[in-house]
Enzyme design. Structure first.
Site, PDB file in Angstrom:
ATOM      1  N   ASP A 177       1.035  -1.334   0.079  1.00  0.00           N
ATOM      2  CA  ASP A 177       0.017   0.072  -0.198  1.00  0.00           C
ATOM      3  C   ASP A 177       0.679   1.248   0.279  1.00  0.00           C
ATOM      4  O   ASP A 177       1.007   1.462   1.268  1.00  0.00           O
ATOM      5  CB  ASP A 177      -0.867   0.211   0.968  1.00  0.00           C
ATOM      6  CG  ASP A 177      -2.199   1.113   1.346  1.00  0.00           C
ATOM      7  OD1 ASP A 177      -2.544   1.525   0.472  1.00  0.00           O
ATOM      8  OD2 ASP A 177      -2.621   1.398   2.063  1.00  0.00           O
ATOM      9  N   THR A 228     -13.374   1.099  -3.506  1.00  0.00           N
ATOM     10  CA  THR A 228     -12.701   1.511  -2.141  1.00  0.00           C
ATOM     11  C   THR A 228     -13.311   2.033  -0.860  1.00  0.00           C
ATOM     12  O   THR A 228     -14.791   2.335  -1.192  1.00  0.00           O
ATOM     13  CB  THR A 228     -11.173   1.771  -2.641  1.00  0.00           C
ATOM     14  OG1 THR A 228     -10.377   2.434  -1.361  1.00  0.00           O
ATOM     15  CG2 THR A 228     -11.460   3.371  -3.224  1.00  0.00           C
TER      16      THR A 228
END
Length: 325
Positions: free
Chosen positions: A16, A155
């Protein structure tokens, strides 16, 4: 074996970050980016060439200043994505402008444009996930894109109805946010910590995972936004987990046995499947009834939008410099 190596044996580890050096160091299969990460990366001197290439591209685009700025932003996102894909063997997630989160048509158009830019770089859609906020409009846009062969990562997902709607829409992957759910509950309860096994963010992902596996949905579950390695340990076995470089380092330095907590064979306690698909009215009402999810979704969109504005300011200044030169 350290915890990171053990985790890799049961879960796809995703980085990430937009920091290419960190990606090379931890060798994940996939990588996710977002406006916050790209804003940080764009200011690092080692990535100056990617920014300059995007600015040069924007100069060749017909149109006014706004059109050139938009072109530069899209090319910048694709530039970082291309660089990342030279390191990871799998996919990179590239995010649609958060300001389009409530505009289905504009989201579809932006996604198609990003995929076209990747195609110009010789990168096919099988290596790209288009990140879209899990609003009703975003989910509908993703449903259309998936039918075109454009794979999506939904998301800013904080609730069960968001996850169910995504699965019914046939999206490739969802990213339920663990740490941000924890943040809300810590504040709401007035406590400083919650044990990882009782973490509301962990419990949310566990519930979603079991529901998907019990009812045969193909949508992958990728836990995201972690605050500590305890949360990650409790989700060992999840399809994918996207982890920041700091926590990847902590996992790599930690020893001890890692027990698999999630498995497609252990879903006896999954929620039953409803008789009818989730419609818009039900979705909006269920989301409204969850103050945590409502606040975190809207706050996440605002924060990502603010980071886009900051990145645009940085890029705009560079475009101005080029214009003056």
């Amino acid at each position: 074996m350290n915890l990171l190596d053990q985790l890799r044996a049961m879960t796809v580890v995703v980085a990430d970050t937009g920091d290419i050096e960190s990606i090379a160091r931890y060798k994940p299969r996939d990588t996710t980016t977002n406006p916050s990460l790209l804003y940080k990366a764009a200011q690092m001197p080692q990535y100056k060439r990617i920014v300059e290439s995007a600015v040069e591209f924007a100069r060749s685009v017909d149109g006014d200043r706004k059109a050139k700025l938009e072109a530069c932003m899209d090319k910048l996102a694709v530039g970082f994505g291309k660089e990342i894909l030279q390191i990871v063997p799998g996919r990179v997630s590239t995010e649609v402008d958060a300001r389009l989160s409530f505009d289905e048509e504009a989201t579809v158009a932006k996604a198609r444009g990003l995929i076209a830019l990747y195609a110009e770089e010789g990168i096919g859609p099988d290596r790209i996930l288009i990140k879209i906020a899990s609003t009703w409009e975003g989910i509908r846009a993703a449903e259309r894109l998936e039918k075109e062969g454009i794979h999506c990562n939904l998301t800013l997902l904080f609730s069960y109805p968001q996850a169910v709607a995504c699965a019914e829409a046939g999206v490739t992957l969802i990213s339920p946010f663990v740490g941000r759910i924890l943040d809300w509950h810590l504040k709401d309860r007035g406590v400083k910590s919650i044990p990882a096994a009782e973490d509301p963010g962990v419990e949310s992902v566990q519930r979603i995972y079991r529901y998907f596996k019990a009812h045969g949905y193909k949508t992958e579950v990728m836990g995201a936004s972690f605050r500590n390695i305890g949360e990650i340990v409790e989700l060992a076995g999840c399809d994918l987990l996207t982890i920041s470089p700091d926590l990847l380092k902590a996992l790599q330095e930690a020893d001890g046995p890692l027990v698999r907590k999630l498995s497609p064979d252990a879903v006896a306690d999954a929620d039953p499947k409803p008789d009818a698909p989730l419609d818009e009215k039900s979705f909006r009402w269920m989301l409204n009834e969850d103050p945590m999810a409502t606040e975190k979704l809207s706050g996440g969109i605002r924060n990502f939008a603010a980071d886009i504005v900051s990145l645009e300011k940085l890029v705009s200044e560079l475009l101005e410099q080029v214009a003056v030169a």
